[in-house]
Motif scaffolding. Structure first.
Motif, mmCIF file in Angstrom:
data_model
loop_
_atom_site.group_PDB
_atom_site.id
_atom_site.type_symbol
_atom_site.label_atom_id
_atom_site.label_comp_id
_atom_site.label_asym_id
_atom_site.label_seq_id
_atom_site.Cartn_x
_atom_site.Cartn_y
_atom_site.Cartn_z
ATOM 1 N N GLU A 52 12.774 19.743 52.048
ATOM 2 C CA GLU A 52 13.991 20.000 51.272
ATOM 3 C C GLU A 52 14.963 18.842 51.464
ATOM 4 O O GLU A 52 15.889 18.928 52.239
ATOM 5 C CB GLU A 52 14.669 21.276 51.750
ATOM 6 N N ARG A 150 18.160 33.933 55.391
ATOM 7 C CA ARG A 150 16.926 34.173 54.654
ATOM 8 C C ARG A 150 17.151 34.026 53.146
ATOM 9 O O ARG A 150 16.283 33.527 52.425
ATOM 10 C CB ARG A 150 16.356 35.547 55.005
ATOM 11 N N LEU A 151 18.322 34.461 52.686
ATOM 12 C CA LEU A 151 18.635 34.259 51.258
ATOM 13 C C LEU A 151 18.781 32.771 50.947
ATOM 14 O O LEU A 151 18.307 32.285 49.917
ATOM 15 C CB LEU A 151 19.919 35.010 50.877
ATOM 16 N N HIS A 153 17.324 30.395 52.434
ATOM 17 C CA HIS A 153 15.978 29.825 52.418
ATOM 18 C C HIS A 153 15.335 30.056 51.055
ATOM 19 O O HIS A 153 14.779 29.135 50.448
ATOM 20 C CB HIS A 153 15.129 30.460 53.520
ATOM 21 N N LEU A 154 15.427 31.294 50.545
ATOM 22 C CA LEU A 154 14.858 31.594 49.226
ATOM 23 C C LEU A 154 15.474 30.688 48.159
ATOM 24 O O LEU A 154 14.776 30.180 47.279
ATOM 25 C CB LEU A 154 15.140 33.050 48.844
ATOM 26 N N LEU A 155 16.772 30.495 48.265
ATOM 27 C CA LEU A 155 17.472 29.695 47.260
ATOM 28 C C LEU A 155 17.205 28.196 47.411
ATOM 29 O O LEU A 155 17.591 27.415 46.551
ATOM 30 C CB LEU A 155 18.978 29.932 47.363
ATOM 31 N N GLY A 156 16.571 27.825 48.514
ATOM 32 C CA GLY A 156 16.321 26.402 48.734
ATOM 33 C C GLY A 156 17.566 25.655 49.189
ATOM 34 O O GLY A 156 17.601 24.427 49.183
ATOM 35 N N ILE A 157 18.591 26.399 49.545
ATOM 36 C CA ILE A 157 19.808 25.743 50.022
ATOM 37 C C ILE A 157 19.573 25.271 51.454
ATOM 38 O O ILE A 157 20.155 24.280 51.898
ATOM 39 C CB ILE A 157 21.000 26.718 49.936
ATOM 40 N N ASN A 192 25.229 20.274 49.149
ATOM 41 C CA ASN A 192 24.380 21.407 48.822
ATOM 42 C C ASN A 192 23.783 21.225 47.428
ATOM 43 O O ASN A 192 24.514 21.029 46.460
ATOM 44 C CB ASN A 192 25.279 22.657 48.877
ATOM 45 N N PRO A 193 22.445 21.267 47.331
ATOM 46 C CA PRO A 193 21.818 21.013 46.031
ATOM 47 C C PRO A 193 22.043 22.149 45.037
ATOM 48 O O PRO A 193 21.800 21.990 43.855
ATOM 49 C CB PRO A 193 20.334 20.895 46.380
ATOM 50 N N ALA A 194 22.484 23.290 45.491
ATOM 51 C CA ALA A 194 22.568 24.458 44.602
ATOM 52 C C ALA A 194 23.999 24.813 44.252
ATOM 53 O O ALA A 194 24.372 25.961 44.299
ATOM 54 C CB ALA A 194 21.871 25.641 45.246
ATOM 55 N N LYS A 195 24.787 23.825 43.903
ATOM 56 C CA LYS A 195 26.147 24.177 43.507
ATOM 57 C C LYS A 195 26.164 24.645 42.059
ATOM 58 O O LYS A 195 25.624 23.984 41.186
ATOM 59 C CB LYS A 195 27.066 22.964 43.648
ATOM 60 N N ALA B 117 22.326 26.501 39.372
ATOM 61 C CA ALA B 117 22.217 25.076 39.695
ATOM 62 C C ALA B 117 20.915 24.534 39.119
ATOM 63 O O ALA B 117 19.850 25.077 39.382
ATOM 64 C CB ALA B 117 22.259 24.876 41.200
ATOM 65 N N LEU B 120 17.878 23.427 41.576
ATOM 66 C CA LEU B 120 17.470 24.383 42.603
ATOM 67 C C LEU B 120 15.991 24.233 42.965
ATOM 68 O O LEU B 120 15.145 24.115 42.092
ATOM 69 C CB LEU B 120 17.712 25.781 42.038
ATOM 70 N N LYS B 121 15.718 24.221 44.283
ATOM 71 C CA LYS B 121 14.316 24.179 44.721
ATOM 72 C C LYS B 121 14.085 25.408 45.584
ATOM 73 O O LYS B 121 14.261 25.356 46.794
ATOM 74 C CB LYS B 121 14.049 22.920 45.538
ATOM 75 N N ASN B 123 12.365 28.791 47.430
ATOM 76 C CA ASN B 123 11.163 29.140 48.197
ATOM 77 C C ASN B 123 10.896 30.614 47.952
ATOM 78 O O ASN B 123 10.909 31.407 48.857
ATOM 79 C CB ASN B 123 11.396 28.916 49.686
ATOM 80 N N TYR B 149 14.670 38.494 46.488
ATOM 81 C CA TYR B 149 16.039 38.511 47.009
ATOM 82 C C TYR B 149 16.446 39.933 47.409
ATOM 83 O O TYR B 149 17.019 40.141 48.478
ATOM 84 C CB TYR B 149 17.000 37.939 45.965
#
Ligand code: SF4
Ligand code: SF4
Lengths: 203, 398
Positions: A52, A150-151, A153-157, A192-195, B117, B120-121, B123, B149
């Motif tokens: 990541e 854990r959320l 992680h799922l979001l890839g943040i 943060n890549p998920a803004k 976003a 987004l990557k 998992n 989620y």
């Protein structure tokens, strides 16, 4: 996580143990990137996994433009914070701080919202489990952090953008050092890549 | 929002509110009203057409509706209350900001917005075990939505939303379909849409569409009725020219079952079924799940007092305004389920499962409302088999 030893390092603690005399210059960025420890949830803690990478190619200049949120419990951590200010210890400029009566006041939604509103990292600064004025505050913090991680992680943040660390009331140097270390770690990761787009626009 | 505002006038007109004859059938059906909430679709309709100074009443009402659509089932005049509510929310949210108390302090809406976003990557596929055959590209995809989620967020109430996703893939594999699972599909956006956040909803639609296109997907299979409605009905509004085919897994299965060749192993249970609102209002949405449950030998389906097109909502929608009245809807619904003396509550929507399970766990009810809850897909996946020829026709005709 209930079985974890009290005050176990659940944060950026891949750095060597603190020396008694606190050098308060920012630590080298590299410390946070050295090897992660697998947590009981099976995720890597403390280190942003190599899979990541920091967003885009913004390794250089853009990576310094980060926004961090520090959430301080009013008791031991705020006492440290106050003492650090009295002692004119320097804090990283990237932080916004929020003082709450107890870290147990912070729920999963509030942590996630910080990311939604554009935070690049969030650190919960709490009392030790046994020192909580109200009882279960820090334990509530641990379970919220576990689940939000854990959320994330799922979001890839990435889980390492959310950490918690506990302090006793006299540990002002530790608090300051932790803040520098966390800031260095997030700077190394970049924004943060998920803004959400609204936040990207305002940034 | 002034009622004289041309935008409001237009919505009143488009949704046939002026045709209301004040018969009151809607209010007499409305679960929100019947549990005592100060809210009435009839009065809302009346105020909209006749009392232009009732701004506050109207603005508050708009956030109270469950958008379950039960009133529309019964309205003799074709007044589209829930559609009006949706458009009003969008309008109000755009001008006055989102209103309505967000359940769980808005955590779910936050992650849904974070998913807008572009880079987004995620998992999100950690739940896919080696027993499932899945692909990265192909014509048919399975859309798991927010299931991974929810699985994290609702672990503490013991709801396993991923079981339905696994079951869906198992069923597709059984039919020799190897579905595409997208690592970066987003939430379908249902809850953002229904809370008036049109901008982020549209962003999610576009991103999902891009992901489907990039993987060469032409058909998306879903189990969640909310995802179905959004992808089939609302996504084409946002992405004009979208030629995505959206299929409910239950429809696909029923087609296979009626071809013969597929049947089910016996599953001896007394079960009842909660119709999800978003499923019950579409053609076949009431009959298909029942036809499938009816194909399982030994499974005795006991209907609740209000079922099928009259089924009552699980008490909350889009994770806003969950309150004591929502709880009351849920408790009454569970009491109906209990009255069937079934020991299994089947549903086909992860939200029904979450909301009803939450209500069951009320400590003051001392477990009197508790009942095993399972998603329809998991029951079907556990008992599907190739029939041995003789009983296929029989299974279908039952
Ligand atoms: S059911 Fe239809 S016609 Fe009757 S009061 Fe309600 S909106 Fe008006
Ligand atoms: S959609 Fe449901 S909650 Fe809303 S007014 Fe109609 S019956 Fe009541």
């Amino acid at each position: 996580m209930a079985s974890a030893p009290r005050n176990s390092p659940r944060t950026v603690d891949t750095s060597p143990p603190l020396s008694p005399a606190p050098p308060l210059s920012p630590p080298v960025v590299g410390t946070a990137a050295a090897g992660g420890t697998p947590s009981p949830t099976g995720f890597t803690t403390g280190v942003f996994p190599a899979a990541e990478p920091a967003a885009g190619s913004s390794a250089g200049k853009a990576s310094t433009a980060i926004r961090l949120l520090g959430i301080l419990c009013n008791w031991s951590p705020f006492a440290c914070f106050n003492a650090a200010a009295m002692a004119h210890l320097e804090l990283p400029p990237e932080y916004s701080f929020m003082r709450v009566m107890c870290i147990g006041r912070i729920n999963q939604a509030l942590i996630l919202r910080a990311f939604e509103y554009g935070a690049d990292g969030v650190i919960l600064l709490e009392c030790r489990d046994e020192d909580c004025r109200y009882g279960p505050g820090p334990e509530v913090g641990h379970s919220n952090v576990d689940r939000v991680r854990r959320l994330l992680h799922l979001l890839g943040i990435g889980q390492s953008r959310l950490v918690e660390k506990s302090f006793q009331a006299h540990e002002k140097e530790e608090l300051v050092r932790t803040l520098w270390e966390f800031a260095a770690q997030i700077k190394a990761l970049g924004p943060n890549p998920a803004k959400p787009p609204q936040e990207r626009r305002s940034a | 929002m002034k009622l004289g505002d041309p935008r409001v006038k237009q919505l009143v007109q488009e949704n046939a509110l002026a045709l209301c004859i004040e018969c009151g059938k809607c209010s007499a059906s409305c679960p929100r009203m019947l549990t005592g909430k100060e809210y009435s679709p009839r009065i809302l309709a009346h105020k909209l057409i006749a009392e232009p100074d009732s701004e506050t009443y109207i603005e508050n009402s708009v956030w109270e509706c469950l958008t379950c659509g039960l009133c529309e089932e019964r309205c003799p005049s074709g007044v589209e209350i829930s559609q009006f509510i949706l458009q009003m929310r969008t309008l109000l949210a755009g001008t006055k900001g989102l209103k309505g108390y967000r359940s769980h302090d808005g955590a779910l809406h936050s992650w849904m917005r974070l998913m807008t976003a572009p880079g987004l990557k995620q998992n999100r596929l950690g739940w896919v075990g080696p027993e499932l055959r899945v692909a990265r590209t192909g014509k048919v995809a399975f859309f798991s939505g927010c299931a991974p989620y929810f699985d994290v967020f609702f672990t503490q109430i013991g709801v396993d939303t991923l079981a339905a996703a696994r079951a869906a893939v198992r069923l597709l594999n059984f039919l020799d379909i190897v579905p595409v699972l997208l690592e970066n599909e987003r939430c379908c956006g249902h809850d953002l849409l229904w809370t008036g956040d049109r901008e982020n909803f549209e962003a999610l639609c576009r991103l999902n569409y891009q992901e489907f296109r990039a993987a060469g997907v032409e058909e998306v299979v879903v189990t969640c009725p909310e995802c179905y409605q959004v992808l089939a009905r609302f996504l084409p509004e946002v992405v004009p020219g979208s030629e995505l085919k959206v299929t409910l897994l239950t429809d696909l299965l029923l087609r296979e079952v009626s071809k013969g060749g597929v049947s089910f192993r016996p599953f001896v249970r007394r079960a009842t079924y909660q119709d999800p609102c978003r499923l019950g209002r579409i053609p076949g949405g009431v009959e298909t799940p029942r036809a499938l449950l009816g194909s399982i030998p030994g499974l005795e389906l006991k209907e609740m007092r209000n079922s099928g097109r009259s089924a009552v909502c699980c008490g909350n929608n889009a994770f806003i305004n969950c309150d004591a009245y929502s709880k009351r809807v849920q408790v009454e619904r569970l009491q109906e389920a209990k009255a069937t003396r079934a020991d299994l509550l089947v549903t086909a929507c992860p939200k029904c499962m979450i909301h009803l399970t939450c209500a069951m766990r009320d400590p003051y009810r001392h477990g009197r409302l508790s009942l095993e809850v399972r998603d329809l897909a998991t029951i079907l996946a556990d008992s599907i088999e190739w029939s041995r020829g003789d009983n296929a026709a029989e299974a279908v005709s039952r």
